[in-house]
Design an enzyme around this catalytic site. Structure first.
Site, PDB file in Angstrom:
ATOM      1  N   GLU A   1      -6.927  -7.689  -0.776  1.00  0.00           N
ATOM      2  CA  GLU A   1      -7.282  -7.759   0.656  1.00  0.00           C
ATOM      3  C   GLU A   1      -8.715  -7.260   0.836  1.00  0.00           C
ATOM      4  O   GLU A   1      -9.109  -6.284   0.202  1.00  0.00           O
ATOM      5  CB  GLU A   1      -6.411  -6.816   1.501  1.00  0.00           C
ATOM      6  CG  GLU A   1      -4.955  -7.142   1.602  1.00  0.00           C
ATOM      7  CD  GLU A   1      -4.215  -6.098   2.446  1.00  0.00           C
ATOM      8  OE1 GLU A   1      -4.852  -5.385   3.249  1.00  0.00           O
ATOM      9  OE2 GLU A   1      -2.994  -5.990   2.275  1.00  0.00           O
TER      10      GLU A   1
ATOM     11  N   GLU B   1       0.813  -1.223   0.000  1.00  0.00           N
ATOM     12  CA  GLU B   1       0.000   0.000   0.000  1.00  0.00           C
ATOM     13  C   GLU B   1       0.849   1.278   0.000  1.00  0.00           C
ATOM     14  O   GLU B   1       0.862   2.043   0.973  1.00  0.00           O
ATOM     15  CB  GLU B   1      -0.960  -0.009   1.198  1.00  0.00           C
ATOM     16  CG  GLU B   1      -2.007  -1.096   1.096  1.00  0.00           C
ATOM     17  CD  GLU B   1      -3.144  -0.929   2.094  1.00  0.00           C
ATOM     18  OE1 GLU B   1      -2.976  -0.188   3.078  1.00  0.00           O
ATOM     19  OE2 GLU B   1      -4.221  -1.519   1.871  1.00  0.00           O
TER      20      GLU B   1
HETATM   21  C1  GAL Z   1      -4.337  -2.869   4.961  1.00  0.00           C
HETATM   22  C2  GAL Z   1      -2.908  -3.389   5.039  1.00  0.00           C
HETATM   23  C3  GAL Z   1      -2.838  -4.717   5.754  1.00  0.00           C
HETATM   24  C4  GAL Z   1      -3.632  -4.675   7.018  1.00  0.00           C
HETATM   25  C5  GAL Z   1      -5.042  -4.290   6.684  1.00  0.00           C
HETATM   26  C6  GAL Z   1      -5.988  -4.299   7.839  1.00  0.00           C
HETATM   27  O1  GAL Z   1      -4.370  -1.514   4.727  1.00  0.00           O
HETATM   28  O2  GAL Z   1      -2.379  -3.532   3.749  1.00  0.00           O
HETATM   29  O3  GAL Z   1      -1.491  -5.037   6.022  1.00  0.00           O
HETATM   30  O4  GAL Z   1      -3.080  -3.750   7.897  1.00  0.00           O
HETATM   31  O5  GAL Z   1      -5.032  -2.991   6.144  1.00  0.00           O
HETATM   32  O6  GAL Z   1      -7.253  -3.824   7.481  1.00  0.00           O
END
Ligand code: GAL
Length: 659
Positions: free
Chosen positions: A308, A152
């Protein structure tokens, strides 16, 4: 090069896996349970720099070899991370000046993550070395199907103001403007006596007690996005030598203001997006759709990856709102409907310690006896059934303009009103179109838009001459353009286009705007068509266009509020008010009909219908059963003929019956 990973088949299912947090026996159980859930792909090593390189130049791959092999034996593919988002303590100690500095001059501390500046030479050198070593060691490993660089970019900090950034900024400015006269002209430095006589005089636009030159700020935003991108490229070029696709996960396409993702997108082998619902926002599935549509648009219509999302509570939000039964399934399948070829989560197993232990996971603290686990296993089975969907395209007849440069420029200080917000207008149009069951693409205003029946330009404050000509050609060629207020006002340097507003779009719109009349907080205006507007009112003069609606009250009562101008073979419309989504719907409905946009009628408002390839996704977000007529085939999720009914909260994916 393949645009998406060579996972065995179908839609990839899995998530971030952080085995370094667990002893060997737990890892063994992990792999067994992953098989039970139908996991096919995990992102590994995203934050494990210190495990991989415990001291500078000393590498330890044994632990990673073991887990990669174990996953491979279980038939699970690996998306291997470069762990540069988690600089180890030894790195920070050796290179204390690599800590990012905020605009306010605060040096970011250690103990979190993302605490090295993308411009810092030592960080760049260390990142390249790590990428080299990982590529050497795992480039040929059959389990490793793709690379995941960093994590990110730009989140949480997009712009860094450290000494290394300032030096890189001056070099960047020389490349961009070539000579100082050009820079002085572009930034309008005659104002407030800011003229520069030497490149070394130029500082980063740090926090000051009054407004800092907006053109300088705008260039800094561009520079910051480019610096992160060049850190990505550095690693990508090394990893690409392995012949495997390279990506990085965007910090939410619609949420990541600091990166110009139109510039990033062509540099990735596959677009990967992270999406987290705002648990407290009503109808948050609409913004999920928007994020997915922007991801697909960045991928140029090709499949992309949901890298994710969450099974439930999100620990970085003020309240970790759990997902309601069925919500995770709807969320996951909505991403697939809109072009994702993967359903991946953060993270596989809930952590027991550290910052994110209250974040949901595929395997919760409570283990396999939990509802979340059961839902994950069921979702894995659903995802397997959706294999035929892989690679399918979503086509849209309507496009909405989205330009990060305009986003940045619009939200700088001292605009005609502090209530202008890029997302507010884009969201309003998107919501209205979503509720009309229209699938949209997002486009940069300079892109080829000729194939769209309708193009919407929500408050595109910054518009280059080139983009304006592009829009004009679109209308001339028969397109239907809808422009909202405060668009086409300044050029790429935040300099007002010459002549009356909106300089860049006056001709195609057939009007001019004499004066802006921003509304007071909570003040509204009404249009003669009945819609309610907030934030904005302005005095429009027709120069060829005709008024479709007027302001019924407010500072411009009796003057045009919604206009239409036939231009070439098409029509350009202008909306001078900030109508609410409810106010936009009838106006958009009429425009869609006029432009011949096909859309399903008589569907319940909460039923999301999206076509991907030959498949129709129906997602019922409402509390009542929904009925769809005129659609037959097999529901891939049940294997049975589609009855036309979608239960409350349910999903159907209808495949045409084979002849
Ligand atoms: C994202 C990040 C992950 C984790 C996740 C939790 O922004 O890439 O590593 O922290 O949030 O929601």
């Amino acid at each position: 090069m393949s645009r998406y990973p060579a996972v065995p088949e179908g839609i990839a299912f899995g998530g971030d896996y952080n085995p370094e947090q667990w002893p060997a026996e737990v890892q063994e159980e992990d792999v067994r349970l992953m098989r039970e859930a139908g996991v096919t792909l995990v992102s590994l090593g995203v934050f494990s720099w210190v495990q991989t390189e415990p001291r500078e130049g000393v590498y330890e791959f044994g632990w990673l070899d073991a887990i990669v092999d174990r996953l491979h034996d279980a038939g699970i593919s690996v998306n291997l991370g470069t762990p540069t988002a988690a600089p180890p303590a030894w790195f920070s100690r050796a290179y204390p000046d690599a800590f990012p500095v905020t605009r306010e001059g605060v040096r970011v501390g250690a103990g979190g993550r993302q605490h090295a500046c993308s411009s810092h030479p030592a960080f760049r050198a260390a990142s390249a070395r790590l990428a080299e070593r990982l590529a050497e060691r795992y480039g040929d490993h059959p389990a490793v199907v793709m690379w995941h660089v960093h994590n990110e970019y730009g989140a949480p900090l997009g712009e860094c103001y450290c000494a290394a950034s300032t030096a890189a900024w001056r070099l960047w400015l020389r490349r961009r403007h070539e000579d100082l006269d050009a820079l002085n002209a572009a930034w309008g430095t005659a104002f407030w006596g800011q003229r520069y006589g030497d490149w070394e005089e130029i500082d980063a636009p740090r926090w000051s007690h009054t407004v800092v030159n907006p053109a300088q700020r705008l260039d800094y935003a561009r520079f910051a996005s480019e610096e992160h991108l060049s850190h990505f490229r550095l690693q990508r070029d090394i990893l690409r030598r392995t012949g495997k696709p390279v990506t990085t996960n965007f910090a939410g396409t619609v949420n990541c203001k600091s990166m110009d993702l139109w510039r990033w997108a062509p540099e990735l082998d596959v677009i990967a997006n992270d999406h987290y619902l705002n648990g407290e926002q009503p109808d948050n599935h609409i913004w999920l759709s928007m994020s997915a549509d922007l991801s697909r648009s960045l991928a140029g219509g090709e499949p992309w990856m949901l890298m994710e999302h969450s099974t439930g509570a999100i620990s970085w939000q003020a309240r970790g709102i759990a997902k309601r039964p069925g919500e995770m399934r709807r969320n996951s399948l909505a991403h697939v409907a809109r072009g994702s070829d993967s359903v991946l989560f953060f993270q596989w197993r809930a952590s027991r310690s550290g910052a994110e232990k209250w974040h949901s996971a595929m395997l919760p603290h409570g283990g396999t006896g939990t509802r979340i686990w059961q839902d994950v296993v069921a979702l894995g089975a659903d995802v397997r059934r959706l294999a035929p969907v892989r690679g399918g395209r979503v086509t849209a007849e309507v496009a909405v303009a989205w330009d990060w440069e305009s986003y940045w420029a619009l939200e700088l200080e001292w605009r005609p009103t502090g209530d202008l917000a890029f997302r507010e207008r884009v969201d309003a149009f998107y919501e209205a179109l979503w509720r009309e069951h229209v699938t949209v693409d997002f486009v940069h205003p300079s892109a080829d838009i000729s194939a769209y029946k309708v193009v919407v330009l929500p408050s595109s404050y910054l518009l280059t001459e080139g983009s304006a000509k592009n829009l004009q050609r679109y209308v001339e060629g028969g397109g239907h353009l809808l422009v909202s207020y405060f668009s086409g006002v300044v050029d790429e340097h935040d300099t007002v286009h010459e002549g009356p507003y909106p300089g860049a779009l006056r001709e195609v719109l057939g009007l001019s705007v004499e004066e802006f009349h921003p509304l007071r907080e909570h003040e509204t205006v009404t249009l003669t068509g009945g819609g309610t507007g907030r934030v904005w009112s302005e005095r429009v003069h027709l120069v060829g266009a005709r008024a479709e609606q007027h302001f019924a009250d407010g500072p411009d009562a009796g003057h045009p509020a919604y206009t239409s101008h036939d231009f070439g073979a098409g029509t350009a419309r202008y909306l001078a008010a900030g109508l609410t989504p409810a106010g936009l719907r009838p106006l958009l409905g009429a425009l869609l009909d006029r432009a011949g946009v096909s859309r399903p009628r008589d569907l319940p408002e909460n039923l999301e219908l999206v076509r991907r390839g030959a498949h129709t996704f129906l997602i019922n977000h409402g509390p009542a059963p929904a009925t769809v007529t005129g659609l037959s085939g097999t529901d891939l999720l049940t294997g049975a003929p589609f009855t036309g009914d979608v239960p409350p909260g349910g999903v159907a994916v209808v495949a045409p019956t084979q002849e």
